[in-house]
Scaffold this active site. Structure first.
Site, PDB file in Angstrom:
ATOM      1  N   ASP A 147      -2.362  -1.457  -3.710  1.00  7.39           N
ATOM      2  CA  ASP A 147      -2.799  -0.401  -4.833  1.00  7.39           C
ATOM      3  C   ASP A 147      -1.644  -0.221  -5.900  1.00  7.39           C
ATOM      4  O   ASP A 147      -1.702   0.842  -6.400  1.00  7.39           O
ATOM      5  CB  ASP A 147      -3.256   0.916  -3.933  1.00  7.39           C
ATOM      6  CG  ASP A 147      -1.943   1.312  -3.015  1.00  7.39           C
ATOM      7  OD1 ASP A 147      -0.848   0.711  -3.058  1.00  7.39           O
ATOM      8  OD2 ASP A 147      -2.234   2.155  -2.005  1.00  7.39           O
ATOM      9  N   ARG A 151       6.408   5.946   2.891  1.00  5.19           N
ATOM     10  CA  ARG A 151       5.410   6.909   2.979  1.00  5.19           C
ATOM     11  C   ARG A 151       4.388   6.311   3.851  1.00  5.19           C
ATOM     12  O   ARG A 151       3.754   7.112   4.600  1.00  5.19           O
ATOM     13  CB  ARG A 151       4.757   7.111   1.673  1.00  5.19           C
ATOM     14  CG  ARG A 151       3.566   7.875   1.537  1.00  5.19           C
ATOM     15  CD  ARG A 151       3.141   8.031   0.105  1.00  5.19           C
ATOM     16  NE  ARG A 151       2.454   9.247   0.168  1.00  5.19           N
ATOM     17  CZ  ARG A 151       2.948  10.194  -0.974  1.00  5.19           C
ATOM     18  NH1 ARG A 151       3.775  10.070  -1.578  1.00  5.19           N
ATOM     19  NH2 ARG A 151       2.395  11.373  -0.490  1.00  5.19           N
ATOM     20  N   LEU A 204       0.967  -1.137  -0.096  1.00  2.62           N
ATOM     21  CA  LEU A 204      -0.092   0.061   0.073  1.00  2.62           C
ATOM     22  C   LEU A 204       0.729   1.106   0.084  1.00  2.62           C
ATOM     23  O   LEU A 204       1.834   1.247   0.825  1.00  2.62           O
ATOM     24  CB  LEU A 204      -0.688  -0.340   1.315  1.00  2.62           C
ATOM     25  CG  LEU A 204      -2.085   0.395   1.543  1.00  2.62           C
ATOM     26  CD1 LEU A 204      -2.983  -0.311   0.513  1.00  2.62           C
ATOM     27  CD2 LEU A 204      -2.775   0.468   2.965  1.00  2.62           C
ATOM     28  N   HIS A 205       0.689   2.115  -0.935  1.00  2.13           N
ATOM     29  CA  HIS A 205       1.459   3.339  -0.882  1.00  2.13           C
ATOM     30  C   HIS A 205       0.841   4.594  -1.388  1.00  2.13           C
ATOM     31  O   HIS A 205       1.213   5.625  -1.478  1.00  2.13           O
ATOM     32  CB  HIS A 205       2.849   3.048  -1.412  1.00  2.13           C
ATOM     33  CG  HIS A 205       2.827   3.050  -2.940  1.00  2.13           C
ATOM     34  ND1 HIS A 205       2.511   1.911  -3.525  1.00  2.13           N
ATOM     35  CD2 HIS A 205       3.003   3.868  -4.010  1.00  2.13           C
ATOM     36  CE1 HIS A 205       2.501   2.000  -4.987  1.00  2.13           C
ATOM     37  NE2 HIS A 205       2.853   3.438  -5.170  1.00  2.13           N
ATOM     38  N   ARG A 206      -0.339   4.516  -2.180  1.00  2.00           N
ATOM     39  CA  ARG A 206      -1.292   5.659  -2.746  1.00  2.00           C
ATOM     40  C   ARG A 206      -1.402   6.726  -1.994  1.00  2.00           C
ATOM     41  O   ARG A 206      -2.101   6.206  -0.642  1.00  2.00           O
ATOM     42  CB  ARG A 206      -2.273   5.088  -3.640  1.00  2.00           C
ATOM     43  CG  ARG A 206      -2.080   4.123  -4.619  1.00  2.00           C
ATOM     44  CD  ARG A 206      -1.705   4.817  -5.734  1.00  2.00           C
ATOM     45  NE  ARG A 206      -1.235   3.627  -6.758  1.00  2.00           N
ATOM     46  CZ  ARG A 206      -0.084   3.821  -7.620  1.00  2.00           C
ATOM     47  NH1 ARG A 206       0.310   5.153  -7.731  1.00  2.00           N
ATOM     48  NH2 ARG A 206       0.339   2.686  -8.283  1.00  2.00           N
TER      49      ARG A 206
END
Ligand code: UD1
Length: 373
Positions: free
Chosen positions: A285, A241, A206-208
């Protein structure tokens, strides 16, 4: 000799550039590999350069992190200086993917009247709140050669009025890297390295910004992962992030204290591929992982409401679950029950896309006639 610069900047660029660097070595070009420094950590950059055989870049711009405008501006300024002071006349610049470095370097070269080739052109999510969508549109608009990886890219560029003479359907360089690295990644002992039973775990990434920088959404996703972990252990290599955002929101402890959830530092290319190949399901994502799971035939639930890679839905194993995590859980239960779609072959996802690109560049930009085998 005719000089060509290929740009890399952030993690998803390295696996796209590696096969191009190998293929371009067989052409008439003298190739320079330029790293903008958008990603700079050992785990986000160095390990990919070494595992994928890119080696040390010829030029490193050290732009680092920053707000979008700030980071883009730093690349524009530093890349312009590089192009103006380059030791040889630049015959062209090759950019890959859709990160800020891709767009900034494409604009800089175009403004100096240096031809630009965009690899992975034409992808559109039709969601301009995604920074990558702006990067894709701008990069394609200023590129001279557009190399397309899936059929939607052709129709999107056609709708935008890009002349057909600039567009080449070549297939997917991401799959070139996967095919190249599969024999090594496949040898990884999942039990010994990660303490996981093959085909009995979920891989999560997950990083969006839309998923990790919004506390309400992150909280909902966390609840979803806690439900999933009751059925399958989770392994979650965490993007910096995401770690920062979840820590700031006070959410990381609930994940890391759960014995069924393993949070890891970002993984190398081969480790991630090894984990993907043996996963029961991938929850992500990431754009690239939608493609990789499709090629590997591993079910993928994409935690987004759109994808710029629709072929992974029609021909791959990808299912978009959007904001509805109830639906996501239902799809997850279907996968556990063995109900999910199988992948079909996709034209040009065959391990040879970079060679096709190199041939076209050689013919168009160096007047070359290398004997390709
Ligand atoms: C970027 C790309 C995204 C890609 C992703 C893969 C853009 C707009 N986004 O997002 O398309 O899918 O890379 O990772 O270009 N950080 C580190 N170490 C690093 C790099 C970043 O700690 O080596 C942290 C910094 O706090 C930084 C944050 O991660 O502020 C975000 O990095 P940035 O490059 O701005 O975007 P990504 O989220 O990585």
């Amino acid at each position: 000799m005719t000089e060509l610069t290929i740009v890399v900047g952030a993690r998803p660029n390295f696996m796209k550039a590696a096969p191009l660097i190998r293929a371009l070595a067989k052409t008439h070009f003298t190739l320079r590999v330029l790293h903008t420094g958008q990603h700079y950590d050992a785990g986000m950059s160095d390990i990919f350069l070494s595992q994928l055989g890119v080696g040390q870049p010829d030029v490193f711009l050290e732009v680092g992190s920053g707000r979008h405008g700030e980071q883009t501006a730093r690349v524009l300024e530093a890349f312009e200086k590089y192009l103006l002071n380059a030791p040889a006349v630049q015959r062209g610049v090759v950019v890959v993917g859709d990160v800020n470095s891709t767009m900034a370097c494409a604009i800089t070269a175009a403004k100096l009247n240096i031809p630009v080739a965009h690899v992975e052109a034409g992808l559109r999510s039709f969601d301009r709140s995604m920074p990558e969508e702006i990067n894709r549109i701008v990069t394609d608009a200023v590129s001279d050669l557009l190399f397309v990886s899936e059929p939607s890219g052709l129709s999107n560029l056609d709708h935008e009025g890009v002349p057909a003479s600039k567009i080449h359907y070549v297939g997917n360089v991401m799959i070139d890297s996967l095919v190249h690295e599969l024999p090594i990644a496949g040898q990884m002992d999942i039990r010994a390295v990660f303490g996981l039973e093959p085909h009995k775990y979920a891989l999560v990434t997950l990083h969006r910004p839309s998923n990790v920088d919004n506390v309400q959404r992150s909280t909902e996703l966390l609840t979803f992962f806690l439900h999933v972990s009751k059925e399958l252990p989770i392994v979650f290599p965490m993007h910096p992030r995401t770690r920062k955002s979840l820590s700031a929101a006070g959410l990381i402890e609930q994940l890391s204290s759960n014995p069924r959830i393993k949070i890891l530092e970002p993984l190398g290319y081969r480790e991630n591929l090894g984990l993907m190949m043996s996963a029961k399901v991938v929850l992500t994502d990431s754009g690239g992982m939608q493609e990789e799971t499709s090629y590997l035939g591993i079910p993928c639930l994409t935690l987004r409401s759109n994808t710029e890679r629709p072929i992974t839905i029609t021909h791959g194993t990808n299912t978009l679950v959007g904001d509805d995590l109830g639906r996501a859980y239902q799809e997850f239960a279907n996968i556990l029950a063995g109900v999910h779609h199988q992948s079909l072959p996709i034209t040009g996802w065959d391990g040879h896309a970079a060679e096709r690109i190199a041939k076209i560049l050689d013919t168009n930009w160096s007047g070359g006639s290398v004997a390709w085998t």
